[in-house]
Design an enzyme around this catalytic site. Structure first.
Site, PDB file in Angstrom:
ATOM      1  N   GLN A  95      -2.879  -1.461 -11.085  1.00  0.00           N
ATOM      2  CA  GLN A  95      -2.338  -1.309  -9.729  1.00  0.00           C
ATOM      3  C   GLN A  95      -2.261   0.162  -9.353  1.00  0.00           C
ATOM      4  O   GLN A  95      -1.745   0.983 -10.116  1.00  0.00           O
ATOM      5  CB  GLN A  95      -0.941  -1.949  -9.633  1.00  0.00           C
ATOM      6  CG  GLN A  95      -0.392  -1.975  -8.205  1.00  0.00           C
ATOM      7  CD  GLN A  95       0.888  -2.811  -8.072  1.00  0.00           C
ATOM      8  OE1 GLN A  95       1.487  -3.211  -9.078  1.00  0.00           O
ATOM      9  NE2 GLN A  95       1.303  -3.051  -6.843  1.00  0.00           N
ATOM     10  N   HIS A 101      -0.560  -6.677  -3.142  1.00  0.00           N
ATOM     11  CA  HIS A 101      -1.757  -7.035  -2.385  1.00  0.00           C
ATOM     12  C   HIS A 101      -2.655  -7.934  -3.220  1.00  0.00           C
ATOM     13  O   HIS A 101      -2.690  -7.851  -4.449  1.00  0.00           O
ATOM     14  CB  HIS A 101      -2.526  -5.791  -1.924  1.00  0.00           C
ATOM     15  CG  HIS A 101      -2.811  -4.816  -3.015  1.00  0.00           C
ATOM     16  ND1 HIS A 101      -1.889  -3.897  -3.456  1.00  0.00           N
ATOM     17  CD2 HIS A 101      -3.911  -4.618  -3.772  1.00  0.00           C
ATOM     18  CE1 HIS A 101      -2.410  -3.180  -4.429  1.00  0.00           C
ATOM     19  NE2 HIS A 101      -3.647  -3.600  -4.645  1.00  0.00           N
TER      20      HIS A 101
HETATM   21  P1  5GP Z   1      -5.172  -1.771  -6.661  1.00  0.00           P
HETATM   22  O1  5GP Z   1      -5.891  -1.090  -7.791  1.00  0.00           O
HETATM   23  O2  5GP Z   1      -3.791  -1.210  -6.429  1.00  0.00           O
HETATM   24  O3  5GP Z   1      -5.197  -3.259  -6.789  1.00  0.00           O
HETATM   25  O4  5GP Z   1      -6.066  -1.465  -5.387  1.00  0.00           O
HETATM   26  C1  5GP Z   1      -5.655  -0.730  -4.289  1.00  0.00           C
HETATM   27  C2  5GP Z   1      -6.744  -0.878  -3.247  1.00  0.00           C
HETATM   28  O5  5GP Z   1      -6.281  -0.307  -2.032  1.00  0.00           O
HETATM   29  C3  5GP Z   1      -8.034  -0.154  -3.609  1.00  0.00           C
HETATM   30  O6  5GP Z   1      -9.115  -1.088  -3.586  1.00  0.00           O
HETATM   31  C4  5GP Z   1      -8.183   0.913  -2.529  1.00  0.00           C
HETATM   32  O7  5GP Z   1      -9.521   1.121  -2.130  1.00  0.00           O
HETATM   33  C5  5GP Z   1      -7.338   0.345  -1.401  1.00  0.00           C
HETATM   34  N1  5GP Z   1      -6.744   1.363  -0.543  1.00  0.00           N
HETATM   35  C6  5GP Z   1      -6.076   2.470  -0.928  1.00  0.00           C
HETATM   36  N2  5GP Z   1      -5.627   3.159   0.140  1.00  0.00           N
HETATM   37  C7  5GP Z   1      -6.038   2.449   1.236  1.00  0.00           C
HETATM   38  C8  5GP Z   1      -5.882   2.644   2.638  1.00  0.00           C
HETATM   39  O8  5GP Z   1      -5.298   3.632   3.100  1.00  0.00           O
HETATM   40  N3  5GP Z   1      -6.419   1.712   3.463  1.00  0.00           N
HETATM   41  C9  5GP Z   1      -7.078   0.614   2.979  1.00  0.00           C
HETATM   42  N4  5GP Z   1      -7.579  -0.239   3.879  1.00  0.00           N
HETATM   43  N5  5GP Z   1      -7.248   0.400   1.667  1.00  0.00           N
HETATM   44  C10 5GP Z   1      -6.728   1.309   0.802  1.00  0.00           C
END
Ligand code: 5GP
Ligand code: ZN
Length: 142
Positions: A95, A101
């Site tokens: 994460q 999410h």
């Molecule tokens: P995690 O590794 O936490 O599951 O993934 C976080 C996701 O959020 C990543 O795929 C990254 O590209 C996305 N993300 C990070 N910052 C932003 C943002 O400001 N806007 C959007 N639409 N996606 C984001």
């Protein structure tokens, strides 16, 4: 201002390309998509882990993800050959944004995205070991 980027998106203080909004959850495109059409479904309320969401919000999160997955398969704009749903709850799980999410990742033949889990191929616990672990998990979730 709340320094959580997803709270800012929900509040309209940061931009996002929305594909769904309702009174509990929002969904928008990931800015660094694994594949074209990669969507994030998030609770509007700030909760860090999906497993800590209120029941109704957790159910809505999955319901919206399922509906969007069907759309990704159906539409002419993004005709996916398959879909991966993915959650990273906690730093150890990968994460990076600490607002819960659910990733909805459209998959295309030959897209090159590999889910690599060598453990699925290599380890084979005994039935006794599986039963022992299952018993502990079932007991603590009862
Ligand atoms: P995690 O590794 O936490 O599951 O993934 C976080 C996701 O959020 C990543 O795929 C990254 O590209 C996305 N993300 C990070 N910052 C932003 C943002 O400001 N806007 C959007 N639409 N996606 C984001
Ligand atoms: Zn937040």
């Amino acid at each position: 201002m709340n320094d959580c980027i997803f709270c800012q998106i929900v509040a309209g203080e940061a931009p996002a390309s929305f594909v769904h909004r309702d009174e509990l959850v929002s969904a928008f495109l990931d800015i660094r998509p694994v594949t074209p059409g990669h969507i994030l479904v998030i609770p509007d309320e700030h909760v860090v882990h999906t497993h800590d969401l209120p029941e109704a919000t957790g159910e809505r999160l999955f319901a919206v993800a399922r509906r969007l997955a069907q759309s990704l398969r159906r539409t002419d704009a993004v005709r996916a050959d398959g879909v991966n749903l993915f959650v990273a709850d906690g730093e150890a799980a990968g994460q990076e944004v600490f607002h819960a999410h659910l990733h909805v990742i459209p998959r295309y033949q030959g897209d090159g995205f590999v889910v690599d889990a060598s453990a699925w191929r290599d380890t084979q616990p005994t039935r006794e070991e599986l039963d022992e672990v299952a018993g502990r998990i079932a007991q603590s979730s009862a």
